[in-house]
Scaffold this motif. Structure first.
Motif, short mmCIF file in Angstrom:
data_model
loop_
_atom_site.label_atom_id
_atom_site.label_comp_id
_atom_site.label_asym_id
_atom_site.label_seq_id
_atom_site.Cartn_x
_atom_site.Cartn_y
_atom_site.Cartn_z
N ILE A 210 -10.73 -39.71 -11.04
CA ILE A 210 -11.68 -40.22 -10.04
C ILE A 210 -13.11 -39.98 -10.52
CG2 ILE A 210 -12.60 -39.89 -7.71
CD1 ILE A 210 -9.69 -39.22 -6.84
N PHE A 211 -13.39 -38.78 -11.02
CA PHE A 211 -14.73 -38.45 -11.49
C PHE A 211 -15.13 -39.37 -12.64
CE2 PHE A 211 -17.84 -36.20 -14.02
CZ PHE A 211 -18.72 -35.72 -13.05
N ALA A 212 -14.21 -39.58 -13.59
CA ALA A 212 -14.51 -40.43 -14.75
C ALA A 212 -14.79 -41.87 -14.31
CB ALA A 212 -13.36 -40.38 -15.75
N VAL B 110 -11.09 -35.36 1.55
CA VAL B 110 -12.32 -35.91 2.14
C VAL B 110 -13.55 -35.24 1.53
CG1 VAL B 110 -13.66 -36.16 4.26
CG2 VAL B 110 -11.21 -36.65 4.27
N LEU B 111 -13.51 -33.93 1.36
CA LEU B 111 -14.65 -33.24 0.75
C LEU B 111 -14.87 -33.71 -0.69
CD1 LEU B 111 -14.28 -29.60 2.10
CD2 LEU B 111 -15.96 -31.34 2.77
N TYR B 112 -13.78 -33.97 -1.41
CA TYR B 112 -13.93 -34.50 -2.75
C TYR B 112 -14.53 -35.91 -2.70
CZ TYR B 112 -13.22 -35.16 -7.71
OH TYR B 112 -13.44 -35.36 -9.05
N GLY B 113 -14.14 -36.69 -1.69
CA GLY B 113 -14.72 -38.02 -1.52
C GLY B 113 -16.21 -37.96 -1.25
N SER C 57 -18.20 -35.51 -2.21
CA SER C 57 -18.84 -35.10 -3.46
C SER C 57 -18.87 -36.26 -4.46
CB SER C 57 -18.13 -33.89 -4.06
OG SER C 57 -16.89 -34.24 -4.62
N ASP C 58 -17.88 -37.12 -4.41
CA ASP C 58 -17.83 -38.27 -5.30
C ASP C 58 -18.95 -39.25 -4.97
OD1 ASP C 58 -16.60 -40.00 -7.32
OD2 ASP C 58 -16.06 -41.26 -5.61
N GLU C 59 -19.19 -39.47 -3.70
CA GLU C 59 -20.30 -40.36 -3.31
C GLU C 59 -21.64 -39.77 -3.74
OE1 GLU C 59 -19.99 -43.53 -2.15
OE2 GLU C 59 -17.86 -43.15 -2.50
N PHE D 283 -26.17 -40.50 -8.67
CA PHE D 283 -26.85 -40.22 -9.94
C PHE D 283 -26.46 -41.20 -11.05
CE2 PHE D 283 -26.50 -36.15 -7.71
CZ PHE D 283 -27.83 -35.79 -7.66
N VAL D 284 -25.51 -42.09 -10.77
CA VAL D 284 -25.01 -43.02 -11.77
C VAL D 284 -25.75 -44.35 -11.64
CG1 VAL D 284 -22.98 -44.25 -12.63
CG2 VAL D 284 -22.73 -41.92 -11.75
N PRO D 285 -26.43 -44.79 -12.70
CA PRO D 285 -27.13 -46.08 -12.63
C PRO D 285 -26.14 -47.21 -12.28
CG PRO D 285 -27.73 -44.90 -14.63
CD PRO D 285 -26.60 -44.14 -14.01
N GLY D 286 -26.55 -48.05 -11.36
CA GLY D 286 -25.71 -49.17 -10.95
C GLY D 286 -24.76 -48.83 -9.81
#
Length: 130
Positions: A21-23, A77-80, A82-84, A89-92
């Motif tokens: 998911i992170f990748a 949900v907490l991981y979700g 943190s993912d958002e 910070f990710v361009p695009g």
């Protein structure tokens, strides 16, 4: 097998899925696989909640109960969330509250469904009194 090794093996699929998911979240854009973004979030975080539940219970169906199901839901949900935040910070990419809602819905369906299934299986294995 030692308890520590068993615990690691129980959690390895959830950890690996979180890394995937992170990748994917680090990519500027993702191709559409003919599925809506919200459905993809539901499936992704439903799977994460299920894998967290299996990690919490050591992959033992008899240990699935409301407490572990709730913890697995909260973890997903907490991981979700943190993912958002990570995507900000990710361009695009942009964070979206609706994605977290889809994450929570998928996690709730998976954790709740696993709990309900465990209840049904436990009821079938209990001998009936005449």
């Amino acid at each position: 097998m030692s308890p520590r090794t068993r615990a690691w093996l129980s959690w390895a699929p959830a950890i690996l899925w979180a890394v995937v998911i992170f990748a994917l979240s680090a990519q500027p854009s993702l191709p559409s696989a003919g599925v809506s973004d919200k459905h993809a979030h539901m499936v992704t975080y439903g799977l994460l909640a299920g894998l967290c539940l299996m990690g919490l219970t050591g992959w033992r169906q008899r240990r699935i109960a409301g407490g572990p199901a709730l913890v697995a839901f909260v973890m997903a949900v907490l991981y979700g969330v943190s993912d958002e935040w990570h995507q900000s910070f990710v361009p695009g990419r942009t964070p979206d509250v609706a994605d977290v809602v889809a994450d929570a819905l998928g996690a709730a369906l998976a954790a709740g469904g696993a709990w309900a299934w465990a209840i049904l299986l436990a009821g079938r294995s209990t001998p009936r009194q005449s």
